[in-house]
Design a protein around this motif. Structure first.
Motif, PDB file in Angstrom:
ATOM      1  N   PHE A   1      56.028  44.323 -54.909  1.00  0.00           N
ATOM      2  CA  PHE A   1      54.699  43.691 -54.706  1.00  0.00           C
ATOM      3  C   PHE A   1      54.034  43.480 -56.047  1.00  0.00           C
ATOM      4  N   GLY A   2      53.175  42.418 -56.287  1.00  0.00           N
ATOM      5  CA  GLY A   2      52.402  42.322 -57.290  1.00  0.00           C
ATOM      6  C   GLY A   2      51.061  41.613 -57.061  1.00  0.00           C
ATOM      7  N   PHE A   3      50.197  41.622 -57.652  1.00  0.00           N
ATOM      8  CA  PHE A   3      48.748  41.047 -57.415  1.00  0.00           C
ATOM      9  C   PHE A   3      48.251  40.074 -58.528  1.00  0.00           C
ATOM     10  N   ASP A   4      47.839  38.935 -58.139  1.00  0.00           N
ATOM     11  CA  ASP A   4      47.492  37.881 -58.750  1.00  0.00           C
ATOM     12  C   ASP A   4      46.002  37.763 -59.385  1.00  0.00           C
TER      13      ASP A   4
ATOM     14  N   ALA B   1      58.626  51.215 -63.529  1.00  0.00           N
ATOM     15  CA  ALA B   1      57.494  50.890 -62.387  1.00  0.00           C
ATOM     16  C   ALA B   1      57.644  51.927 -61.104  1.00  0.00           C
ATOM     17  N   TYR B   2      56.557  51.892 -60.475  1.00  0.00           N
ATOM     18  CA  TYR B   2      56.089  52.729 -59.423  1.00  0.00           C
ATOM     19  C   TYR B   2      57.333  52.398 -58.246  1.00  0.00           C
ATOM     20  N   ILE B   3      57.863  53.180 -57.804  1.00  0.00           N
ATOM     21  CA  ILE B   3      58.939  52.836 -56.666  1.00  0.00           C
ATOM     22  C   ILE B   3      58.798  54.043 -55.565  1.00  0.00           C
ATOM     23  N   HIS B   4      58.936  53.492 -54.314  1.00  0.00           N
ATOM     24  CA  HIS B   4      58.873  54.584 -53.293  1.00  0.00           C
ATOM     25  C   HIS B   4      59.783  54.075 -51.989  1.00  0.00           C
ATOM     26  N   GLN B   5      60.474  55.037 -51.440  1.00  0.00           N
ATOM     27  CA  GLN B   5      61.373  54.866 -50.519  1.00  0.00           C
ATOM     28  C   GLN B   5      60.610  54.946 -49.188  1.00  0.00           C
ATOM     29  N   PHE B   6      60.754  53.976 -48.281  1.00  0.00           N
ATOM     30  CA  PHE B   6      59.832  54.288 -47.153  1.00  0.00           C
ATOM     31  C   PHE B   6      60.543  54.284 -45.680  1.00  0.00           C
ATOM     32  N   HIS B   7      61.818  53.682 -45.777  1.00  0.00           N
ATOM     33  CA  HIS B   7      62.441  53.520 -44.298  1.00  0.00           C
ATOM     34  C   HIS B   7      63.830  53.259 -44.698  1.00  0.00           C
ATOM     35  N   ALA B   8      64.678  53.596 -43.662  1.00  0.00           N
ATOM     36  CA  ALA B   8      66.146  53.121 -43.724  1.00  0.00           C
ATOM     37  C   ALA B   8      66.572  52.175 -42.380  1.00  0.00           C
ATOM     38  N   PHE B   9      66.895  51.174 -42.673  1.00  0.00           N
ATOM     39  CA  PHE B   9      67.143  50.257 -41.455  1.00  0.00           C
ATOM     40  C   PHE B   9      68.676  50.107 -40.977  1.00  0.00           C
ATOM     41  N   SER B  10      68.919  50.439 -39.686  1.00  0.00           N
ATOM     42  CA  SER B  10      70.263  50.658 -39.256  1.00  0.00           C
ATOM     43  C   SER B  10      70.603  49.792 -38.072  1.00  0.00           C
TER      44      SER B  10
ATOM     45  N   GLY C   1      47.231  51.720 -56.146  1.00  0.00           N
ATOM     46  CA  GLY C   1      46.829  50.471 -56.442  1.00  0.00           C
ATOM     47  C   GLY C   1      46.559  50.243 -57.677  1.00  0.00           C
ATOM     48  N   PHE C   2      46.406  51.209 -58.671  1.00  0.00           N
ATOM     49  CA  PHE C   2      46.149  50.908 -60.079  1.00  0.00           C
ATOM     50  C   PHE C   2      47.583  50.698 -60.684  1.00  0.00           C
ATOM     51  N   GLU C   3      48.727  50.690 -59.902  1.00  0.00           N
ATOM     52  CA  GLU C   3      49.720  50.481 -60.445  1.00  0.00           C
ATOM     53  C   GLU C   3      49.911  48.721 -60.573  1.00  0.00           C
ATOM     54  N   LEU C   4      48.938  48.084 -60.010  1.00  0.00           N
ATOM     55  CA  LEU C   4      49.122  46.645 -59.941  1.00  0.00           C
ATOM     56  C   LEU C   4      48.351  46.126 -60.538  1.00  0.00           C
ATOM     57  N   LEU C   5      47.060  46.629 -61.072  1.00  0.00           N
ATOM     58  CA  LEU C   5      46.020  46.130 -62.092  1.00  0.00           C
ATOM     59  C   LEU C   5      46.370  46.497 -63.469  1.00  0.00           C
ATOM     60  N   PRO C   6      45.708  45.613 -64.293  1.00  0.00           N
ATOM     61  CA  PRO C   6      45.795  46.046 -65.803  1.00  0.00           C
ATOM     62  C   PRO C   6      45.247  47.264 -66.068  1.00  0.00           C
TER      63      PRO C   6
ATOM     64  N   VAL D   1      54.302  46.394 -59.076  1.00  0.00           N
ATOM     65  CA  VAL D   1      54.372  45.945 -60.540  1.00  0.00           C
ATOM     66  C   VAL D   1      53.305  45.329 -61.153  1.00  0.00           C
ATOM     67  N   ARG D   2      52.951  44.858 -62.320  1.00  0.00           N
ATOM     68  CA  ARG D   2      52.005  44.115 -62.933  1.00  0.00           C
ATOM     69  C   ARG D   2      52.736  42.787 -63.099  1.00  0.00           C
ATOM     70  N   ILE D   3      52.323  41.531 -62.394  1.00  0.00           N
ATOM     71  CA  ILE D   3      53.159  40.507 -62.545  1.00  0.00           C
ATOM     72  C   ILE D   3      53.151  39.925 -64.080  1.00  0.00           C
ATOM     73  N   SER D   4      52.157  40.342 -64.891  1.00  0.00           N
ATOM     74  CA  SER D   4      52.063  39.717 -66.276  1.00  0.00           C
ATOM     75  C   SER D   4      53.343  40.335 -67.208  1.00  0.00           C
ATOM     76  N   GLU D   5      53.555  41.625 -66.455  1.00  0.00           N
ATOM     77  CA  GLU D   5      54.927  42.508 -67.181  1.00  0.00           C
ATOM     78  C   GLU D   5      56.221  42.002 -66.980  1.00  0.00           C
ATOM     79  N   VAL D   6      56.243  41.165 -65.693  1.00  0.00           N
ATOM     80  CA  VAL D   6      57.818  41.227 -65.343  1.00  0.00           C
ATOM     81  C   VAL D   6      58.297  40.073 -66.228  1.00  0.00           C
ATOM     82  N   LYS D   7      59.771  40.334 -66.341  1.00  0.00           N
ATOM     83  CA  LYS D   7      60.384  39.284 -67.095  1.00  0.00           C
ATOM     84  C   LYS D   7      61.624  38.839 -66.260  1.00  0.00           C
ATOM     85  N   ALA D   8      61.832  37.713 -66.047  1.00  0.00           N
ATOM     86  CA  ALA D   8      62.719  37.232 -65.167  1.00  0.00           C
ATOM     87  C   ALA D   8      64.172  37.491 -65.529  1.00  0.00           C
TER      88      ALA D   8
END
Length: 230
Positions: free
Chosen positions: A22-25, A75-84, A153-158, A103-110
């Protein structure tokens, strides 16, 4: 890795990880998708993911995929489910362990396959490969649930942000609209924001104060029990 001493003789499933990024523009919540270049589902969009290596945990595999696509390691990462679902992958029996990352979109390197990676607003996501439509719904629901208990949510903001930016973020995640004054009062009463002696020019010759998240205050509140209600 040492050769395994024992082998299970019965058929068993493979394990993958998938990462909803997820990223926030500034206005909308976005997700990073990868266009598949091979079958199955060639040409369809999907989340970054892949089969686990023999010498890594699920979390290590998810972090590896995240780094490959964004260049981010912490980056913040969270396990939320297993799909079987038995038929979720037409190739073979595959169970996936799903994570979401903020993630902060501005910090993403392709990554190396950047031409096949693209951000999509959450309300503009096309039909996805495999069962990734379901994975996206579950990831979004978990994000909306968790944001009431942790200030993720603060992980998505500057690092420095205005109250308006914070309000737009919560509105984007929760798909609701808040009264500006009520939202501001509620967030300030929590005591987890630090107002800075810095401002940002706004339209109509107005200015907006900048804020920072105060993790020390939050940790003190968390020990007493924290829930953010709107």
């Amino acid at each position: 890795m040492e050769e395994l001493k024992y082998h299970y003789k019965y058929p068993h499933p493979c394990v993958t990880t998938d990462c909803v990024i997820f990223g926030f523009d500034g206005t909308k919540l976005n997700v990073l998708l990868i266009e598949r270049g091979i079958e199955p589902f060639k040409g369809r969009w999907a989340f970054p993911g892949g089969f686990l290596k023999m010498d890594e945990t699920a979390l290590q595999g998810a972090k590896r995929e995240l780094k490959e696509e964004t260049g981010l390691e912490d980056a913040y990462i969270h396990q939320f489910h297993a799909f079987s679902g038995v038929d979720r992958d037409p190739r073979e029996r595959v169970i996936t362990i799903a994570y979401f990352a903020l993630v902060r979109i501005s910090e993403v390197k392709a990554g190396d396959d950047a031409a096949k990676a693209q951000w999509f607003p959450l309300d503009k996501v096309p039909s996805l490969a495999f069962d990734h439509d379901l994975i996206l719904r579950e990831a979004t629901n978990e994000l909306r649930r968790q944001i009431h208990f942790e200030p993720i949510g603060f992980e998505l903001l500057p690092e420095k942000f205005t109250m308006t930016q914070l309000q737009h973020l919560y509105e984007a995640i929760l798909s609701v609209k808040f009264d500006r004054r009520n939202f501001c009062n509620k967030m300030l009463k929590l005591g987890i924001l630090t107002q800075l002696d810095e401002t940002l020019p706004m339209p109509n010759k107005k200015i907006a104060f900048l804020y920072k998240f105060n993790p020390e205050s939050y940790n003190e509140m968390k020990e007493k029990g924290f829930r953010l209600e709107f």
